[in-house]
Design a protein around this motif. Structure first.
Motif, PDB file in Angstrom:
ATOM      1  N   LYS A  21      -8.412  10.830  12.307  1.00  0.00           N
ATOM      2  CA  LYS A  21      -7.952  11.953  13.104  1.00  0.00           C
ATOM      3  C   LYS A  21      -6.474  12.179  12.840  1.00  0.00           C
ATOM      4  O   LYS A  21      -5.756  11.270  12.404  1.00  0.00           O
ATOM      5  CB  LYS A  21      -8.205  11.728  14.591  1.00  0.00           C
ATOM      6  N   THR A  22      -6.026  13.389  13.108  1.00  0.00           N
ATOM      7  CA  THR A  22      -4.642  13.793  12.868  1.00  0.00           C
ATOM      8  C   THR A  22      -3.854  13.674  14.154  1.00  0.00           C
ATOM      9  O   THR A  22      -4.303  14.125  15.213  1.00  0.00           O
ATOM     10  CB  THR A  22      -4.585  15.234  12.347  1.00  0.00           C
ATOM     11  N   VAL A  23      -2.665  13.081  14.057  1.00  0.00           N
ATOM     12  CA  VAL A  23      -1.843  12.828  15.235  1.00  0.00           C
ATOM     13  C   VAL A  23      -0.420  13.301  14.967  1.00  0.00           C
ATOM     14  O   VAL A  23      -0.054  13.637  13.838  1.00  0.00           O
ATOM     15  CB  VAL A  23      -1.865  11.334  15.607  1.00  0.00           C
ATOM     16  N   VAL A  24       0.414  13.288  16.012  1.00  0.00           N
ATOM     17  CA  VAL A  24       1.774  13.810  15.879  1.00  0.00           C
ATOM     18  C   VAL A  24       2.696  13.168  16.908  1.00  0.00           C
ATOM     19  O   VAL A  24       2.266  12.753  17.990  1.00  0.00           O
ATOM     20  CB  VAL A  24       1.775  15.350  16.033  1.00  0.00           C
ATOM     21  N   GLY A  25       3.956  13.070  16.550  1.00  0.00           N
ATOM     22  CA  GLY A  25       5.035  12.738  17.465  1.00  0.00           C
ATOM     23  C   GLY A  25       6.243  13.583  17.094  1.00  0.00           C
ATOM     24  O   GLY A  25       6.231  14.278  16.073  1.00  0.00           O
ATOM     25  N   ARG A  26       7.284  13.541  17.887  1.00  0.00           N
ATOM     26  CA  ARG A  26       8.459  14.353  17.567  1.00  0.00           C
ATOM     27  C   ARG A  26       9.745  13.592  17.814  1.00  0.00           C
ATOM     28  O   ARG A  26       9.779  12.594  18.546  1.00  0.00           O
ATOM     29  CB  ARG A  26       8.448  15.665  18.352  1.00  0.00           C
ATOM     30  N   ASN A  56       0.826  -1.212   0.000  1.00  0.00           N
ATOM     31  CA  ASN A  56       0.000   0.000   0.000  1.00  0.00           C
ATOM     32  C   ASN A  56       0.861   1.264   0.000  1.00  0.00           C
ATOM     33  O   ASN A  56       0.694   2.157   0.830  1.00  0.00           O
ATOM     34  CB  ASN A  56      -0.955   0.005   1.189  1.00  0.00           C
ATOM     35  N   SER A  57       1.766   1.342  -0.954  1.00  0.00           N
ATOM     36  CA  SER A  57       2.692   2.477  -1.050  1.00  0.00           C
ATOM     37  C   SER A  57       2.002   3.672  -1.702  1.00  0.00           C
ATOM     38  O   SER A  57       2.012   3.857  -2.922  1.00  0.00           O
ATOM     39  CB  SER A  57       3.934   2.076  -1.859  1.00  0.00           C
ATOM     40  N   ILE A  58       1.395   4.500  -0.851  1.00  0.00           N
ATOM     41  CA  ILE A  58       0.739   5.733  -1.279  1.00  0.00           C
ATOM     42  C   ILE A  58       1.137   6.844  -0.318  1.00  0.00           C
ATOM     43  O   ILE A  58       1.948   6.658   0.566  1.00  0.00           O
ATOM     44  CB  ILE A  58      -0.804   5.579  -1.342  1.00  0.00           C
ATOM     45  N   ASP A  59       0.577   8.030  -0.519  1.00  0.00           N
ATOM     46  CA  ASP A  59       0.746   9.179   0.380  1.00  0.00           C
ATOM     47  C   ASP A  59       2.200   9.657   0.472  1.00  0.00           C
ATOM     48  O   ASP A  59       2.829   9.618   1.534  1.00  0.00           O
ATOM     49  CB  ASP A  59       0.217   8.871   1.776  1.00  0.00           C
ATOM     50  N   PRO A  60       2.756  10.156  -0.624  1.00  0.00           N
ATOM     51  CA  PRO A  60       4.145  10.634  -0.607  1.00  0.00           C
ATOM     52  C   PRO A  60       4.284  11.984   0.092  1.00  0.00           C
ATOM     53  O   PRO A  60       3.366  12.809   0.086  1.00  0.00           O
ATOM     54  CB  PRO A  60       4.473  10.766  -2.093  1.00  0.00           C
ATOM     55  N   PHE A  61       5.446  12.191   0.674  1.00  0.00           N
ATOM     56  CA  PHE A  61       5.820  13.507   1.216  1.00  0.00           C
ATOM     57  C   PHE A  61       7.317  13.712   1.018  1.00  0.00           C
ATOM     58  O   PHE A  61       8.126  12.882   1.432  1.00  0.00           O
ATOM     59  CB  PHE A  61       5.480  13.637   2.700  1.00  0.00           C
ATOM     60  N   TYR A  62       7.675  14.842   0.417  1.00  0.00           N
ATOM     61  CA  TYR A  62       9.069  15.178   0.099  1.00  0.00           C
ATOM     62  C   TYR A  62       9.621  16.165   1.115  1.00  0.00           C
ATOM     63  O   TYR A  62       8.941  17.112   1.541  1.00  0.00           O
ATOM     64  CB  TYR A  62       9.123  15.793  -1.300  1.00  0.00           C
ATOM     65  N   ILE A  63      10.894  15.975   1.484  1.00  0.00           N
ATOM     66  CA  ILE A  63      11.549  16.909   2.394  1.00  0.00           C
ATOM     67  C   ILE A  63      13.038  16.953   2.069  1.00  0.00           C
ATOM     68  O   ILE A  63      13.625  15.950   1.645  1.00  0.00           O
ATOM     69  CB  ILE A  63      11.331  16.506   3.874  1.00  0.00           C
ATOM     70  N   ALA A  99      -0.476   9.106   5.512  1.00  0.00           N
ATOM     71  CA  ALA A  99      -0.494  10.552   5.266  1.00  0.00           C
ATOM     72  C   ALA A  99       0.555  11.295   6.089  1.00  0.00           C
ATOM     73  O   ALA A  99       0.260  12.278   6.770  1.00  0.00           O
ATOM     74  CB  ALA A  99      -1.893  11.127   5.542  1.00  0.00           C
ATOM     75  N   SER A 100       1.796  10.848   6.006  1.00  0.00           N
ATOM     76  CA  SER A 100       2.849  11.464   6.822  1.00  0.00           C
ATOM     77  C   SER A 100       3.251  12.834   6.283  1.00  0.00           C
ATOM     78  O   SER A 100       3.206  13.096   5.084  1.00  0.00           O
ATOM     79  CB  SER A 100       4.080  10.548   6.864  1.00  0.00           C
ATOM     80  N   TYR A 101       3.614  13.705   7.207  1.00  0.00           N
ATOM     81  CA  TYR A 101       4.155  15.033   6.907  1.00  0.00           C
ATOM     82  C   TYR A 101       5.109  15.393   8.031  1.00  0.00           C
ATOM     83  O   TYR A 101       4.773  15.230   9.215  1.00  0.00           O
ATOM     84  CB  TYR A 101       3.035  16.071   6.798  1.00  0.00           C
ATOM     85  N   ILE A 102       6.300  15.880   7.690  1.00  0.00           N
ATOM     86  CA  ILE A 102       7.304  16.225   8.698  1.00  0.00           C
ATOM     87  C   ILE A 102       7.594  17.710   8.639  1.00  0.00           C
ATOM     88  O   ILE A 102       7.830  18.276   7.563  1.00  0.00           O
ATOM     89  CB  ILE A 102       8.595  15.411   8.494  1.00  0.00           C
ATOM     90  N   HIS A 103       7.574  18.331   9.804  1.00  0.00           N
ATOM     91  CA  HIS A 103       7.813  19.772   9.927  1.00  0.00           C
ATOM     92  C   HIS A 103       8.953  19.987  10.914  1.00  0.00           C
ATOM     93  O   HIS A 103       8.908  19.490  12.047  1.00  0.00           O
ATOM     94  CB  HIS A 103       6.542  20.468  10.427  1.00  0.00           C
ATOM     95  N   LYS A 104       9.968  20.725  10.502  1.00  0.00           N
ATOM     96  CA  LYS A 104      11.112  21.010  11.392  1.00  0.00           C
ATOM     97  C   LYS A 104      10.872  22.351  12.080  1.00  0.00           C
ATOM     98  O   LYS A 104      10.599  23.364  11.435  1.00  0.00           O
ATOM     99  CB  LYS A 104      12.406  21.072  10.574  1.00  0.00           C
ATOM    100  N   LYS A 105      10.960  22.354  13.406  1.00  0.00           N
ATOM    101  CA  LYS A 105      10.827  23.585  14.182  1.00  0.00           C
ATOM    102  C   LYS A 105      11.755  23.494  15.376  1.00  0.00           C
ATOM    103  O   LYS A 105      11.649  22.567  16.181  1.00  0.00           O
ATOM    104  CB  LYS A 105       9.381  23.803  14.652  1.00  0.00           C
ATOM    105  N   GLY A 106      12.673  24.457  15.478  1.00  0.00           N
ATOM    106  CA  GLY A 106      13.640  24.425  16.564  1.00  0.00           C
ATOM    107  C   GLY A 106      14.510  23.188  16.471  1.00  0.00           C
ATOM    108  O   GLY A 106      15.053  22.857  15.414  1.00  0.00           O
ATOM    109  N   ASN A 107      14.636  22.482  17.563  1.00  0.00           N
ATOM    110  CA  ASN A 107      15.491  21.301  17.607  1.00  0.00           C
ATOM    111  C   ASN A 107      14.765  20.018  17.224  1.00  0.00           C
ATOM    112  O   ASN A 107      15.361  18.944  17.252  1.00  0.00           O
ATOM    113  CB  ASN A 107      16.090  21.131  19.020  1.00  0.00           C
TER     114      ASN A 107
END
Length: 337
Positions: free
Chosen positions: A238-243, A160-167, A210-218
């Motif tokens: 629902k939308t979730v997050v870890g760091r 199930n290789s879908i939902d790309p995100f580039y960084i 549906a991954s998305y990575i955001h860099k903020k601070g450290n």
């Protein structure tokens, strides 16, 4: 993840019928007539899995899963008032390497002077043969030229290789992807159009897509979605997050439990008006430094509208992103532009 083609056709007729008018007539708000608040949803038509970029011309461009055939492209100068410009592809130029596949969950980027659109191509239930492709354009409004597939599920060994995100990070380019069989990453070539061999890594568990990575601070913040996306008023999305302090993890929740073991913090979930809140866009900062996130949701009372476009401000509290009330706002102050 196509849903409600007719809804987007209606939107296209109602918004894009004014394509021969000025931008303000077509829905992009004039400078001297801005409201101080807005109400959700931003657009009451189905625009699942939104991705957004601020282009060189100063406008925001939004792309979404194709409820309207060939992937809609919309433009705005304030994140609130959107004009439909057309589609990324035509019937003649759309990707065809997965027969009868729908174009899902695009991800727009600007790489080496080109607009690069990563996309998923899949049929419902086609987790073994679906995959991720690439299209490019010199203008964010298109036309996009399909470069073909980057990989299929059965070629890269991730079902199930879908939902790309580039960084980009540390001078290197990466693609993250995955849907309920793990979130993975791979390093890309400098042009972003091919993979470097033997660079695949798993970064999160099987609860997520549906991954998305955001860099903020450290920290790097891994946003993802859990639950069922597409069951109307019964959706549990629902939308979730870890760091993490490293791009590749380990990503953890506030208690230090790893996303590799499917732990997370809830960012956005349903309320008495909205349900199925997920697949967020990139975070966009306004001119006052406020952060904003677009995502999709059903309206509980009218789920036949499809997954409508919703927006909320992201607040940063003790090193973690928060949406007020952990659910979509009904009314909010407008972004500052």
């Amino acid at each position: 993840m196509r849903n409600n083609f007719l809804t987007l056709v209606i939107m296209l007729l109602s918004l894009a019928a004014s394509s021969c008018t000025s931008d303000s007539e077509a829905g992009e708000q004039p400078e001297n007539n801005k409201n101080t608040t807005y109400k959700n949803p931003v657009i009451q038509a189905s625009l699942p899995d939104p991705t957004i970029i601020k282009a060189a011309d100063g406008y925001f461009y939004l792309y979404a899963t194709e409820d309207i055939h060939n992937t809609p492209i919309l433009r705005s100068n304030d994140l609130l008032n959107w004009k439909v410009l057309g589609t990324a592809f035509t019937d003649e130029t759309r990707p065809n390497w997965e027969p009868n596949g729908g174009i899902w969950a695009p991800d727009i980027n600007y790489i080496n002077g080109k607009y690069v659109l990563y996309y998923s191509l899949s049929v419902w239930g086609g987790g073994n043969t679906c995959g991720i492709g690439i299209a490019t354009a010199t203008n964010p409004a298109g036309p996009f030229t399909d470069n073909g597939k980057l990989f299929r599920s059965n070629e890269i060994g991730v079902h199930n290789s879908i939902d790309p995100f580039y960084i980009e990070d540390g001078g290197k380019k990466y693609l993250f992807w995955g849907s309920f069989f793990g979130i993975y990453s791979v390093e890309l070539a400098d042009d972003g159009l091919s993979m470097k061999p033997a660079t695949t890594k798993k970064v999160a568990g099987t609860a997520f897509e549906a991954s998305y990575i955001h860099k903020k601070g450290n920290y790097y913040y891994l946003f993802a979605s859990v639950g069922s996306c597409c069951e109307g008023a019964n959706s549990s999305y629902k939308t979730v997050v870890g760091r993490s302090e490293n791009l590749f993890g380990p990503y953890v929740n506030k208690a230090g439990k790893p996303m590799m073991e499917n732990a997370y913090e809830v960012l956005i979930q349903g309320n008495n008006q909205f349900v199925g809140t997920g697949h967020n866009s990139e975070i966009i900062s306004d001119e006052a430094g406020n952060d904003w996130m677009l995502y999709h949701s059903y309206i509980r009372s009218t789920p036949d509208k499809g997954r409508v476009l919703v927006m909320d401000q992201v607040h940063w509290v003790n090193g973690w992103p928060e949406i007020t009330g952990q659910s979509p706002s009904f009314e909010n102050s407008v972004p500052v532009f």
